[in-house]
Design a protein around this motif. Structure first.
Motif, short mmCIF file in Angstrom:
data_model
loop_
_atom_site.label_atom_id
_atom_site.label_comp_id
_atom_site.label_asym_id
_atom_site.label_seq_id
_atom_site.Cartn_x
_atom_site.Cartn_y
_atom_site.Cartn_z
N ASN A 22 0.82 -1.21 0.00
CA ASN A 22 0.00 0.00 0.00
C ASN A 22 0.87 1.27 0.00
N THR A 25 0.37 3.60 3.15
CA THR A 25 0.71 3.15 4.50
C THR A 25 2.15 2.68 4.64
N ASN A 86 3.32 0.10 7.73
CA ASN A 86 2.60 1.21 8.39
C ASN A 86 3.52 2.36 8.78
N TYR A 243 -11.30 8.79 0.19
CA TYR A 243 -10.79 7.44 -0.08
C TYR A 243 -11.16 6.96 -1.48
N ASP A 250 -7.68 3.10 4.24
CA ASP A 250 -6.23 3.22 4.17
C ASP A 250 -5.73 3.44 2.75
N TYR A 295 -6.03 4.37 11.69
CA TYR A 295 -6.81 4.92 10.58
C TYR A 295 -7.03 6.43 10.73
N LEU A 298 -3.73 8.19 10.06
CA LEU A 298 -3.43 8.19 8.63
C LEU A 298 -4.26 9.25 7.91
#
Length: 587
Positions: A22, A25, A86, A243, A250, A295, A298
């Motif tokens: 990702n 992240t 992360n 998103y 995420d 979350y 982020l």
């Protein structure tokens, strides 16, 4: 240039919004910008092909950082790119597996700004910061009050943005109906001007005319702030989220967020403050059950990275936050403190952080009393059911916050009742109660500005409004108030004036023995009780808050040396309400 955004693009890992590893992240770009002893550590972000606002790209190898310099002269930068699980929410530059970047170190020179007027990038404006009860420009030190629309709160639920649609159409008690379509703002298409920005330029269908036109209209009317949500999933509008999907928290929609930024850039150039509301009461526990854990961290980190460079921005932690008499679930006191602390610790520009209240006095007290003295929270974004309560509520919370050691900036951002708010001119052309109790009542209580909520039941509501011209009279009266304060009052050093005027229905702000401003409802007059002067006298002027214009002279021009004196009668009997300005005049 000074206060203008510098954008640096780096060619990094070639990936996509949906890649297994990702990009939002598990990668982190940090860039340190330095000028002498001053340095800023700025978090970058994934930018797909670097032109996503125009191509709608979802993949590419561009990693971007935006930085707004606050000093002229030579600057240096040093970029660090890391990979790790992360890692995106970890600001420790030593953590993670380093990835080599070309041109990771460089220099640039910042020249004086050439922007002028209301543009926040002008040399005498720049970053807008909280200073005591008010906003103040970092560059010039000049104080500033805000005024503009609180509605539609789902401003970003707009057909011109990528992947924007309404999740659920419904009509339920306590909110505006969402049975219609998302915003098009077509009445403002005519307000777009040749040369104004658009997006989608490489998609064959340039977009944004009506949205950009709407901001032009508001700026022309003298409005300088717009309130909007960045996430209303499960909330009233159900049509705004950052998103790639409303169920994945995420992964971010790069092209949509870049298109938002085109709008935000234009708003800043037009002198419009970004009042960015990060959630609403229905979804305050959507991320991490209300905690500031992965979350939520982020989400906030992405907002700061992508939009924190703008000079004039407010972070509003949430609309109608916390449990209330009508909704028993919500975030806790500690969760509210943690949200404010996150921005204090992670926003390198130290933008103002506020929290929006419920309408009932008991609910306001229940939520805000435990936050008194919490330094990361800069103030209150008030919602009040009855306009008559605005003056005393603003004064009360100023005193309570000052006594607690962290004086709050307080703005009046939603007037009730929920189904009315600020009605269209066609229903309430004069806006007498709003002008007296909410606009002038708040400002004369030492408030930092007013935004107008459109209500939930009348046409052009908080969710459905398409044309800001429906409240043109209200914008005009708001502009008159802002101009009066800017031109005639040192409001940042003014305070209460108890016992000065012999009428309980008059709002007042003063610097004793120097200047007094009164809002006088009706056509009556009053006695005033002013301090004795060693030398000099008081000059009396009158201002029409509904029609604006210059200061006028009433039946009494000069007052004597103090004590109880009659201020005379207004210049005419046609105007119902007046603002009386009494100033010390030296011999």
């Amino acid at each position: 240039m000074l206060w203008h955004t510098l954008t640096l693009d780096f060619e990094g890992v070639n990936t996509s919004e949906t890649a297994d590893l990702n990009p939002f992240t598990d990668y982190r770009l940090l860039v340190e910008f330095s000028n002498g002893e001053t340095s800023y550590l700025i978090r970058g972000f994934y930018a797909a092909d670097g032109e996503a606002e125009n191509t709608s790209a979802t993949s590419g190898n561009i990693w971007r950082v935006r930085f707004t310099p606050d000093a002229v002269g030579p600057w240096t930068y040093k970029a660090q790119f890391h990979k790790g699980e992360n890692i995106a929410i970890n600001r420790d530059a030593s953590v993670g597996e380093p990835i080599e970047l070309d041109k990771a170190v460089g220099t640039f020179d910042v020249a004086p700004s050439t922007a002028t007027g209301v543009d926040f990038r002008a040399s005498d404006r720049g970053r807008l910061r909280k200073d005591g009860r008010f906003f103040r420009f970092e560059s010039s030190g000049k104080y500033w009050l805000k005024g503009g629309p609180n509605s539609p709160e789902n401003l970003l639920g707009y057909v011109g943005f990528d992947d924007t649609y309404r999740l659920v159409k419904r009509s339920r008690d306590g909110e505006a109906s969402t049975e219609g379509e998302i915003h098009a703002f077509e009445p403002h298409r005519k307000d777009w001007n040749e040369g104004d920005p658009l997006w989608g330029l490489k998609s064959g269908e340039p977009r944004g005319h009506s949205m950009i036109g709407a901001m032009n209209y508001l700026a022309e009317e003298g409005m300088n702030v717009v309130y909007f949500l960045t996430n209303n999933i499960t909330g009233d509008g159900n049509d705004v989220w950052p998103y790639v999907s409303p169920t994945e928290f995420d992964r971010f929609d790069v092209s949509k967020l870049e298109q938002w930024n085109v709008l935000f850039d234009h708003m800043q150039s037009k002198g419009i403050l970004l009042h960015m509301v990060t959630q609403e009461t229905e979804n305050e526990r959507l991320l991490d059950d209300g905690e500031t854990e992965f979350y939520r961290s982020l989400y906030y980190a992405e907002l700061i990275s992508r939009f924190g460079h703008h000079p004039a921005l407010i972070w509003n932690l949430g609309e109608e936050n916390g449990p209330s008499s009508w909704m028993q679930t919500g975030q806790t006191d500690q969760q509210r403190k943690d949200m404010a602390s996150f921005f204090a610790e992670n926003d390198p520009y130290d933008h103002t952080v506020v929290l929006h209240s419920h309408a009932a006095a008991g609910d306001i007290d229940h939520i805000f009393a435990p936050l008194l003295g919490h330094a990361p929270l800069d103030g209150m974004s008030l919602q009040i059911e009855n306009g008559e309560d605005v003056y005393e509520t603003t004064r009360n919370w100023h005193k309570r916050s000052t006594d607690a050691g962290n004086q709050w900036l307080i703005t009046m951002d939603e007037i009730g009742p929920w189904f009315n708010g600020a009605l269209p001119d066609s229903f309430d052309p004069d806006h007498d109660d709003l002008r007296r109790h909410v606009l002038w009542g708040h400002l004369l209580a030492g408030g930092a500005g007013v935004e107008w909520y459109f209500g939930g039941r009348f046409p052009s509501s908080d969710i459905s409004a398409e044309d800001w011209r429906t409240r043109q009279n209200l914008w005009t009266q708001t502009r008159y108030a802002l101009e009066f304060f800017d031109q005639h009052l040192p409001y940042w050093k003014m305070g209460d004036c108890e016992g000065v005027i012999a009428r309980p229905d008059v709002y007042c702000l003063a610097v004793p023995n120097e200047i007094y401003a009164f809002y006088m409802p009706g056509r009556g007059s009053s006695m005033v009780y002013l301090p004795e002067l060693d030398a000099g006298e008081y000059i009396v002027d009158w201002f029409d808050p509904k029609r604006g214009g210059n200061l006028q002279t009433g039946s009494v021009r000069r007052l004597g040396k103090g004590g109880g004196q009659f201020i005379g009668y207004a210049p005419n009997t046609e105007t119902t309400d007046w603002v009386v300005l009494i100033r010390k005049q030296s011999n």
